[in-house]
Design an enzyme around this catalytic site. Structure first.
Site: not given
Ligand code: NDP
Length: 326
Positions: A159, A187
């Site tokens: 941000d 955030h």
């Molecule tokens: P991303 O890598 O794109 O995003 C991951 C996190 O970052 C989300 O919470 C997302 O929030 C946040 N985020 C995204 N864009 C921004 C931004 N611009 N600024 C700040 N925060 C941001 O998501 P993916 O779905 O590609 O990957 C997530 C991974 O996590 C997957 O590989 C999945 O398997 C894993 N996962 C792990 C879990 C665990 O550790 N137990 C649970 C669920 C998933 P937002 O959704 O608001 O965009």
């Protein structure tokens, strides 16, 4: 030779993970002569994709990368880590209430907090990116009694970076000429990028821009909606810029902040600037390379105070909802 810094990344096979790992392994986070070991953590369904990402890391032949651990076991993943970058979290799906999301992720971050507490290196520091990142961070912190509270951070640097570029483009100056731009609060769309204290080429941003209405009604919402604007254009959410902000946050916490500069990081509030105690909220932070502190003496306008209070009220509500759902 130097001992490697061991870094855990959750959600390592996700979009942000894919943009982040290569920057860490290439030395952009801890410097060009600091070896790193990567503990890549994924949930079971992500393990196959993670193997592919690890193969690509191998194929970069990064001289600084000493080891890659791939695991879905948190006790293995957080073993001896010096940094934990908590990127993974469950995204909000259609029809899901905010309270549901807080509850689902709250439970995940309880487990991660405990695993970090039990396994991490004595000097571990934690940065939470997975949303709702402030409250996820607070929940994990509350379940890690051995780890000092000042080692927990959540990310508002993207941000801040977005806000800096908007000001630079409006003023037609290079982005490096923008300083002292602190994002306050949660955030979330309620965060407040404090343009009153921002400097453009050393002068108050308000004097240079000369248009408070633009700052309040165009600039602030533009920063807040930037993520949606990128999704609309790219068909996928911002990942490289989010990963870049992770690198920037860690660099800012581990190197000396330039005199009179500060950066936005969410930390556990102890009541600075009238912010409620006991929430993870974004504040102006400076570091001496080891320890950080909240910068003192920033003057807030009544408008800024109002906006910041609204955002912090949201964090108090999130805390209540998340704790109720655990
Ligand atoms: P991303 O890598 O794109 O995003 C991951 C996190 O970052 C989300 O919470 C997302 O929030 C946040 N985020 C995204 N864009 C921004 C931004 N611009 N600024 C700040 N925060 C941001 O998501 P993916 O779905 O590609 O990957 C997530 C991974 O996590 C997957 O590989 C999945 O398997 C894993 N996962 C792990 C879990 C665990 O550790 N137990 C649970 C669920 C998933 P937002 O959704 O608001 O965009």
């Amino acid at each position: 030779s130097k001992k490697p810094i061991r870094v855990a990344i959750t959600g390592a096979a996700g979009n942000i993970g894919y943009a982040l790992l290569f920057r860490i392994a290439s030395g952009q986070m801890f410097g060009p002569d600091q070896p790193v070991a990567l503990n890549l953590i994924e949930i079971e369904p992500g393990m196959n994709a993670l193997r592919g990402v690890a193969m690509e890391l191998d194929d970069c032949a990064f001289p600084l990368l000493t080891e890659i651990v791939q695991t879905s076991d948190l006790n293995v993943g957080f073993k001896d880590v010096n940094w934990a970058l908590l990127v993974g979290s469950v995204p909000r799906k259609q029809g899901m209430e905010r309270a549901d999301l807080l509850g689902i992720n709250g439970k995940i971050f309880v487990g991660q907090g405990k695993a970090i507490n039990d396994n991490a290196a004595a000097d571990v520091r934690i940065l939470v990116v997975g949303n709702p990142c402030n409250t996820n961070c607070l929940i994990a912190q509350k379940h890690a009694p051995k780890i000092p509270a000042e080692r927990w951070f959540a990310m508002t640097r993207l941000d801040e970076n977005r806000a800096k570029t908007q000001l630079a483009q409006k003023a037609s100056v290079p982005v490096k000429d923008i300083a002292n731009l602190c994002v306050w609060g949660n955030h979330s769309p309620t965060m407040f990028p404090d343009f009153y204290n921002a400097k453009i080429s050393g002068k108050p941003a308000l004097d240079v821009i000369g248009d408070e209405t633009w700052l309040k009604d165009t600039f602030v919402p533009k920063v807040g909606k930037r993520g949606a604007e990128i999704i609309a254009a790219r068909g996928a959410s911002s990942a490289a810029s989010a990963a870049n902000a992770v690198v920037d946050t860690v660099v800012s916490l581990t190197t000396k902040t330039a005199p009179s500069e500060f950066h936005s990081v969410c930390v556990l509030s102890s009541g600075e600037y009238g912010v409620p105690e006991g929430i993870i909220t974004s504040l102006p932070i400076k570091s001496d390379g080891e320890k950080w502190e909240v910068v003192k003496g920033v003057q807030l306008t009544d408008y800024a105070k109002e906006q910041i209070a609204k955002s912090n009220q949201e964090l108090l509500d999130e805390r209540e909802m998340a704790l109720a759902a655990l």
